[in-house]
Motif scaffolding. Structure first.
Motif, PDB file in Angstrom:
ATOM      1  N   LEU A  87       0.806  -1.220   0.000  1.00  0.00           N
ATOM      2  CA  LEU A  87       0.000   0.000   0.000  1.00  0.00           C
ATOM      3  C   LEU A  87       0.840   1.271   0.000  1.00  0.00           C
ATOM      4  O   LEU A  87       0.302   2.367  -0.105  1.00  0.00           O
ATOM      5  N   GLY A  88       2.147   1.143   0.148  1.00  0.00           N
ATOM      6  CA  GLY A  88       3.020   2.310   0.132  1.00  0.00           C
ATOM      7  C   GLY A  88       2.953   3.132   1.408  1.00  0.00           C
ATOM      8  O   GLY A  88       3.075   4.355   1.375  1.00  0.00           O
ATOM      9  N   VAL A  89       2.778   2.473   2.534  1.00  0.00           N
ATOM     10  CA  VAL A  89       2.686   3.144   3.825  1.00  0.00           C
ATOM     11  C   VAL A  89       4.021   3.007   4.544  1.00  0.00           C
ATOM     12  O   VAL A  89       4.636   1.948   4.522  1.00  0.00           O
ATOM     13  N   SER A  90       4.457   4.064   5.207  1.00  0.00           N
ATOM     14  CA  SER A  90       5.767   4.051   5.866  1.00  0.00           C
ATOM     15  C   SER A  90       5.785   3.156   7.111  1.00  0.00           C
ATOM     16  O   SER A  90       4.751   2.761   7.631  1.00  0.00           O
ATOM     17  N   GLU A  91       6.978   2.905   7.620  1.00  0.00           N
ATOM     18  CA  GLU A  91       7.255   1.882   8.637  1.00  0.00           C
ATOM     19  C   GLU A  91       6.471   1.966   9.950  1.00  0.00           C
ATOM     20  O   GLU A  91       5.904   0.967  10.348  1.00  0.00           O
ATOM     21  N   PRO A  92       6.431   3.048  10.693  1.00  0.00           N
ATOM     22  CA  PRO A  92       5.803   2.918  12.006  1.00  0.00           C
ATOM     23  C   PRO A  92       4.281   2.768  11.959  1.00  0.00           C
ATOM     24  O   PRO A  92       3.662   2.423  12.949  1.00  0.00           O
ATOM     25  N   ILE A  93       3.689   2.997  10.806  1.00  0.00           N
ATOM     26  CA  ILE A  93       2.230   2.952  10.684  1.00  0.00           C
ATOM     27  C   ILE A  93       1.797   1.528  10.372  1.00  0.00           C
ATOM     28  O   ILE A  93       2.394   0.837   9.564  1.00  0.00           O
ATOM     29  N   ARG A  94       0.721   1.097  11.013  1.00  0.00           N
ATOM     30  CA  ARG A  94       0.150  -0.232  10.752  1.00  0.00           C
ATOM     31  C   ARG A  94      -1.213  -0.054  10.088  1.00  0.00           C
ATOM     32  O   ARG A  94      -1.937   0.885  10.386  1.00  0.00           O
ATOM     33  N   VAL A  95      -1.583  -1.007   9.218  1.00  0.00           N
ATOM     34  CA  VAL A  95      -2.817  -0.902   8.430  1.00  0.00           C
ATOM     35  C   VAL A  95      -3.565  -2.227   8.473  1.00  0.00           C
ATOM     36  O   VAL A  95      -2.963  -3.289   8.386  1.00  0.00           O
ATOM     37  N   THR A  96      -4.892  -2.120   8.588  1.00  0.00           N
ATOM     38  CA  THR A  96      -5.780  -3.269   8.427  1.00  0.00           C
ATOM     39  C   THR A  96      -6.850  -2.884   7.422  1.00  0.00           C
ATOM     40  O   THR A  96      -7.435  -1.801   7.513  1.00  0.00           O
ATOM     41  N   VAL A  97      -7.113  -3.758   6.457  1.00  0.00           N
ATOM     42  CA  VAL A  97      -8.126  -3.513   5.432  1.00  0.00           C
ATOM     43  C   VAL A  97      -9.201  -4.585   5.570  1.00  0.00           C
ATOM     44  O   VAL A  97      -8.894  -5.769   5.659  1.00  0.00           O
ATOM     45  N   THR A  98     -10.464  -4.149   5.588  1.00  0.00           N
ATOM     46  CA  THR A  98     -11.589  -5.070   5.723  1.00  0.00           C
ATOM     47  C   THR A  98     -12.624  -4.749   4.650  1.00  0.00           C
ATOM     48  O   THR A  98     -12.930  -3.583   4.414  1.00  0.00           O
ATOM     49  N   LEU A  99     -13.144  -5.783   4.011  1.00  0.00           N
ATOM     50  CA  LEU A  99     -14.267  -5.640   3.084  1.00  0.00           C
ATOM     51  C   LEU A  99     -15.438  -6.345   3.740  1.00  0.00           C
ATOM     52  O   LEU A  99     -15.456  -7.570   3.854  1.00  0.00           O
ATOM     53  N   ASP A 100     -16.395  -5.562   4.177  1.00  0.00           N
ATOM     54  CA  ASP A 100     -17.516  -6.090   4.961  1.00  0.00           C
ATOM     55  C   ASP A 100     -18.786  -6.027   4.119  1.00  0.00           C
ATOM     56  O   ASP A 100     -19.275  -4.947   3.797  1.00  0.00           O
ATOM     57  N   GLY A 101     -19.298  -7.198   3.772  1.00  0.00           N
ATOM     58  CA  GLY A 101     -20.514  -7.267   2.970  1.00  0.00           C
ATOM     59  C   GLY A 101     -21.563  -8.109   3.657  1.00  0.00           C
ATOM     60  O   GLY A 101     -21.317  -8.712   4.697  1.00  0.00           O
ATOM     61  N   PRO A 102     -22.745  -8.158   3.061  1.00  0.00           N
ATOM     62  CA  PRO A 102     -23.818  -8.945   3.690  1.00  0.00           C
ATOM     63  C   PRO A 102     -23.545 -10.447   3.674  1.00  0.00           C
ATOM     64  O   PRO A 102     -23.975 -11.165   4.565  1.00  0.00           O
ATOM     65  N   ALA A 103     -22.810 -10.931   2.685  1.00  0.00           N
ATOM     66  CA  ALA A 103     -22.575 -12.374   2.579  1.00  0.00           C
ATOM     67  C   ALA A 103     -21.253 -12.806   3.199  1.00  0.00           C
ATOM     68  O   ALA A 103     -21.149 -13.911   3.721  1.00  0.00           O
ATOM     69  N   GLU A 104     -20.236 -11.955   3.127  1.00  0.00           N
ATOM     70  CA  GLU A 104     -18.922 -12.364   3.614  1.00  0.00           C
ATOM     71  C   GLU A 104     -18.150 -11.168   4.147  1.00  0.00           C
ATOM     72  O   GLU A 104     -18.460 -10.021   3.871  1.00  0.00           O
TER      73      GLU A 104
END
Length: 152
Positions: free
Chosen positions: A99-116
């Protein structure tokens, strides 16, 4: 001569401070002190937290994913791109690099839908105020879903 007449203590009778004047001054002073004690700490709260929030990083990452990286067109996600992204390594460093994010930063990505619910990245801290969350409403697999990016 009446103007020069003074009482026994040497004060003029014309310009005495009334009790009401004293009361108005005291009340005004106490209101200002109360205002300072109640609002100054709230103004300093963003600067007292040990870890800064990263709203720009979260917003840019969510926009990049929803409009470019995972998108067939802006707001509509490509099935193959979504599967490839969420099947990737769950390592925090790999996700940051992707994602091109620098070192001390942490990232979580979630795709939340009705089925999954698809999720990638480490679990964010659950303490209030430690994460910055950005949400995008997207269309995935003909369903309305929410793309959530958490940064801390």
């Amino acid at each position: 001569m009446d103007r020069e007449r003074r009482n026994g203590a040497g004060r003029s009778d014309e310009r005495a401070q009334l009790t009401v004047d004293y009361l108005v001054g005291t009340v005004t002073f106490l209101l200002v002190i109360g205002f300072v004690f109640s609002f100054v700490p709230e103004m300093l709260v963003p600067f007292t937290n040990g870890q800064p929030a990263h709203p720009v990083v979260a917003d840019r990452t969510a926009s990049h994913l929803a409009e470019d990286r995972l998108a067939a067109e802006p707001g509509v996600l490509d099935d193959d791109a979504v599967e490839a992204f969420f099947d990737g390594a769950d390592d925090a460093a790999d996700l940051r690099d992707e994602l091109g994010v620098s070192e001390p930063i942490r990232v979580t990505v979630t795709l939340d839908g009705p089925a999954e619910r698809l999720e990638r990245g480490p679990d964010p801290p659950r303490e209030f105020g430690e994460t910055t969350v950005t949400r995008r409403t997207v269309l995935y697999d003909d369903e309305t879903c929410e793309l959530v990016v958490e940064v801390w």
